[in-house]
Design a protein around this motif. Sequence first.
Motif, PDB file in Angstrom:
ATOM      1  N   GLN A   1       2.525   9.718  -5.195  1.00 34.87           N
ATOM      2  CA  GLN A   1       3.256  10.901  -4.732  1.00 34.87           C
ATOM      3  C   GLN A   1       4.244  11.375  -5.797  1.00 34.87           C
ATOM      4  O   GLN A   1       4.437  12.580  -5.994  1.00 34.87           O
ATOM      5  N   GLY A   2       4.824  10.419  -6.508  1.00 32.40           N
ATOM      6  CA  GLY A   2       5.828  10.756  -7.511  1.00 32.40           C
ATOM      7  C   GLY A   2       5.296  11.474  -8.739  1.00 32.40           C
ATOM      8  O   GLY A   2       6.067  12.081  -9.484  1.00 32.40           O
ATOM      9  N   VAL A   3       3.983  11.413  -8.964  1.00 35.88           N
ATOM     10  CA  VAL A   3       3.407  12.064 -10.153  1.00 35.88           C
ATOM     11  C   VAL A   3       2.502  13.239  -9.791  1.00 35.88           C
ATOM     12  O   VAL A   3       1.916  13.860 -10.675  1.00 35.88           O
TER      13      VAL A   3
ATOM     14  N   LEU B   1       0.827  -1.197   0.000  1.00 36.60           N
ATOM     15  CA  LEU B   1       0.000   0.000   0.000  1.00 36.60           C
ATOM     16  C   LEU B   1       0.868   1.256   0.000  1.00 36.60           C
ATOM     17  O   LEU B   1       0.594   2.212  -0.737  1.00 36.60           O
ATOM     18  N   LEU B   2       1.915   1.248   0.807  1.00 33.19           N
ATOM     19  CA  LEU B   2       2.790   2.418   0.851  1.00 33.19           C
ATOM     20  C   LEU B   2       3.576   2.573  -0.447  1.00 33.19           C
ATOM     21  O   LEU B   2       3.901   3.689  -0.863  1.00 33.19           O
ATOM     22  N   GLN B   3       3.869   1.474  -1.118  1.00 34.79           N
ATOM     23  CA  GLN B   3       4.502   1.568  -2.438  1.00 34.79           C
ATOM     24  C   GLN B   3       3.559   2.245  -3.431  1.00 34.79           C
ATOM     25  O   GLN B   3       3.981   3.053  -4.271  1.00 34.79           O
ATOM     26  N   ALA B   4       2.252   1.916  -3.335  1.00 35.44           N
ATOM     27  CA  ALA B   4       1.259   2.581  -4.189  1.00 35.44           C
ATOM     28  C   ALA B   4       1.171   4.064  -3.860  1.00 35.44           C
ATOM     29  O   ALA B   4       1.000   4.911  -4.748  1.00 35.44           O
ATOM     30  N   ALA B   5       1.308   4.398  -2.574  1.00 34.78           N
ATOM     31  CA  ALA B   5       1.295   5.803  -2.158  1.00 34.78           C
ATOM     32  C   ALA B   5       2.519   6.534  -2.701  1.00 34.78           C
ATOM     33  O   ALA B   5       2.423   7.680  -3.162  1.00 34.78           O
TER      34      ALA B   5
ATOM     35  N   PHE C   1       7.540   9.870   5.318  1.00 36.04           N
ATOM     36  CA  PHE C   1       8.316   9.549   4.119  1.00 36.04           C
ATOM     37  C   PHE C   1       8.954  10.811   3.533  1.00 36.04           C
ATOM     38  O   PHE C   1      10.122  10.822   3.146  1.00 36.04           O
ATOM     39  N   ALA C   2       8.180  11.910   3.479  1.00 36.07           N
ATOM     40  CA  ALA C   2       8.675  13.153   2.897  1.00 36.07           C
ATOM     41  C   ALA C   2       9.840  13.719   3.691  1.00 36.07           C
ATOM     42  O   ALA C   2      10.701  14.420   3.139  1.00 36.07           O
ATOM     43  N   LYS C   3       9.901  13.416   4.994  1.00 36.19           N
ATOM     44  CA  LYS C   3      10.968  13.941   5.849  1.00 36.19           C
ATOM     45  C   LYS C   3      12.144  12.988   5.942  1.00 36.19           C
ATOM     46  O   LYS C   3      13.037  13.175   6.770  1.00 36.19           O
ATOM     47  N   GLY C   4      12.137  11.948   5.089  1.00 30.44           N
ATOM     48  CA  GLY C   4      13.257  11.025   5.039  1.00 30.44           C
ATOM     49  C   GLY C   4      13.168   9.868   6.005  1.00 30.44           C
ATOM     50  O   GLY C   4      14.106   9.081   6.128  1.00 30.44           O
ATOM     51  N   GLY C   5      12.062   9.745   6.701  1.00 30.30           N
ATOM     52  CA  GLY C   5      11.887   8.641   7.630  1.00 30.30           C
ATOM     53  C   GLY C   5      11.374   7.395   6.933  1.00 30.30           C
ATOM     54  O   GLY C   5      11.108   7.393   5.733  1.00 30.30           O
ATOM     55  N   ASN C   6      11.213   6.329   7.684  1.00 35.15           N
ATOM     56  CA  ASN C   6      10.720   5.058   7.157  1.00 35.15           C
ATOM     57  C   ASN C   6       9.289   4.842   7.655  1.00 35.15           C
ATOM     58  O   ASN C   6       9.089   4.493   8.818  1.00 35.15           O
ATOM     59  N   PRO C   7       8.288   5.049   6.811  1.00 34.11           N
ATOM     60  CA  PRO C   7       6.890   4.916   7.249  1.00 34.11           C
ATOM     61  C   PRO C   7       6.488   3.485   7.544  1.00 34.11           C
ATOM     62  O   PRO C   7       5.398   3.238   8.084  1.00 34.11           O
ATOM     63  N   LEU C   8       7.313   2.502   7.168  1.00 30.97           N
ATOM     64  CA  LEU C   8       6.975   1.114   7.451  1.00 30.97           C
ATOM     65  C   LEU C   8       7.175   0.792   8.935  1.00 30.97           C
ATOM     66  O   LEU C   8       6.645  -0.176   9.429  1.00 30.97           O
TER      67      LEU C   8
ATOM     68  N   PRO D   1       2.951  17.408  -1.886  1.00 31.98           N
ATOM     69  CA  PRO D   1       3.065  16.257  -0.988  1.00 31.98           C
ATOM     70  C   PRO D   1       1.701  15.715  -0.586  1.00 31.98           C
ATOM     71  O   PRO D   1       0.738  16.460  -0.428  1.00 31.98           O
ATOM     72  N   LEU D   2       1.637  14.412  -0.393  1.00 29.11           N
ATOM     73  CA  LEU D   2       0.432  13.804   0.169  1.00 29.11           C
ATOM     74  C   LEU D   2       0.336  14.176   1.650  1.00 29.11           C
ATOM     75  O   LEU D   2       1.340  14.191   2.361  1.00 29.11           O
ATOM     76  N   PRO D   3      -0.873  14.471   2.130  1.00 20.39           N
ATOM     77  CA  PRO D   3      -1.001  15.005   3.487  1.00 20.39           C
ATOM     78  C   PRO D   3      -1.067  13.984   4.618  1.00 20.39           C
ATOM     79  O   PRO D   3      -1.077  14.373   5.784  1.00 20.39           O
ATOM     80  N   SER D   4      -1.132  12.692   4.307  1.00 23.54           N
ATOM     81  CA  SER D   4      -1.288  11.713   5.390  1.00 23.54           C
ATOM     82  C   SER D   4      -0.071  11.722   6.311  1.00 23.54           C
ATOM     83  O   SER D   4       1.030  12.138   5.940  1.00 23.54           O
ATOM     84  N   HIS D   5      -0.277  11.242   7.541  1.00 20.61           N
ATOM     85  CA  HIS D   5       0.819  11.193   8.511  1.00 20.61           C
ATOM     86  C   HIS D   5       1.936  10.279   8.025  1.00 20.61           C
ATOM     87  O   HIS D   5       3.126  10.607   8.159  1.00 20.61           O
ATOM     88  N   HIS D   6       1.560   9.136   7.465  1.00 22.80           N
ATOM     89  CA  HIS D   6       2.563   8.209   6.960  1.00 22.80           C
ATOM     90  C   HIS D   6       3.421   8.845   5.871  1.00 22.80           C
ATOM     91  O   HIS D   6       4.644   8.701   5.865  1.00 22.80           O
ATOM     92  N   MET D   7       2.779   9.539   4.950  1.00 21.24           N
ATOM     93  CA  MET D   7       3.541  10.111   3.842  1.00 21.24           C
ATOM     94  C   MET D   7       4.327  11.346   4.273  1.00 21.24           C
ATOM     95  O   MET D   7       5.319  11.701   3.645  1.00 21.24           O
TER      96      MET D   7
END
Length: 303
Positions: free
Chosen positions: A281-283, A273-277, A296-303, A287-293
């Motif tokens: 996000q790449g297109v 699911l996060l790969q789909a996100a 990711f945008a700040k360089g962390g690991n959302p997994l 930025p996507l507004p979810s907490h998980h993303m």
Amino acid sequence: MKMPNHAIIKEVGPRDGLQNEASILATEHKVEWINHLSETGLSYIEISSFVHPKWIPQLADALEVARNIQRHSQVTYAALVPNKIGLKRALEANLDEISVFMSASETHNKKNINKTIAETLPVLESIVREAKQHGLSVRGYLSTVFGCPYEGEVAIDQVITLSQSLFNMGIDELSLGDTIGVANPKQVANILIRLREAFPHKNIALHFHDTRGTALANCLTALQLGFNTFDSSLGGLGGCPYAKGASGNLATDDLLYMLEGMGIATGINRKKLLQAAQYIQGVLPQPLPSHHMQIFAKGGNPL
């Protein structure tokens, strides 16, 4: 309070998410994103809307998208249908399900559909009847259940009356919308307790927006009352184009994180699911507004 041991997440991002984007995503990106979503274990994807392109130009390519996605047998592919013309195109697209829609408040219904509630009901009934004749399942969206941007609070009795009208038409499931993201857990409990007395809770879904940060709390309340079906949009994309400021659907990735942590099964693979996100996000230009993303945008690991 005992809660369900499983929940159903219905992904509405390709429709409810993209319809509110300022830019128009290329058809091939929509197709590729839906293909990614189909690999995640989601059982339901709302791929587009057959509303006239004049009103929702972001989804003008609905038929082309439907014809080019790679379908999985375990996934229900659905689209929003406003009228008989939209239904005809949905039938050409060979979808599994269509959704009809209306508002619980008169003013929003006029803004959104350009009809009064009384004028809308027979139109929807005709669409539902024909869709059923073609073997499609039908979902009904009822917007502004928890508040209207023009009228404020909506009476619970009005919600119940319109819900009954939609079920009487033959819809299979009713999705109750917090269109402008004003619902709070106490209000959600009050409405759902009344609805549970009138209709089987298994036929009701919740469509929360996170405009004011209460969507997950509202989901928890619904779960505690036995409701287990939720609409959400990957990355938190979307909102209502006819309700100013109503951005921010409940994010699928954030909802999944909460459910998994609570031991509630969904059948969804969070990594995929996060790969789909990350793909969508790449297109997108923002930025996507979810907490998980955001992680990711700040360089962390959302997994």
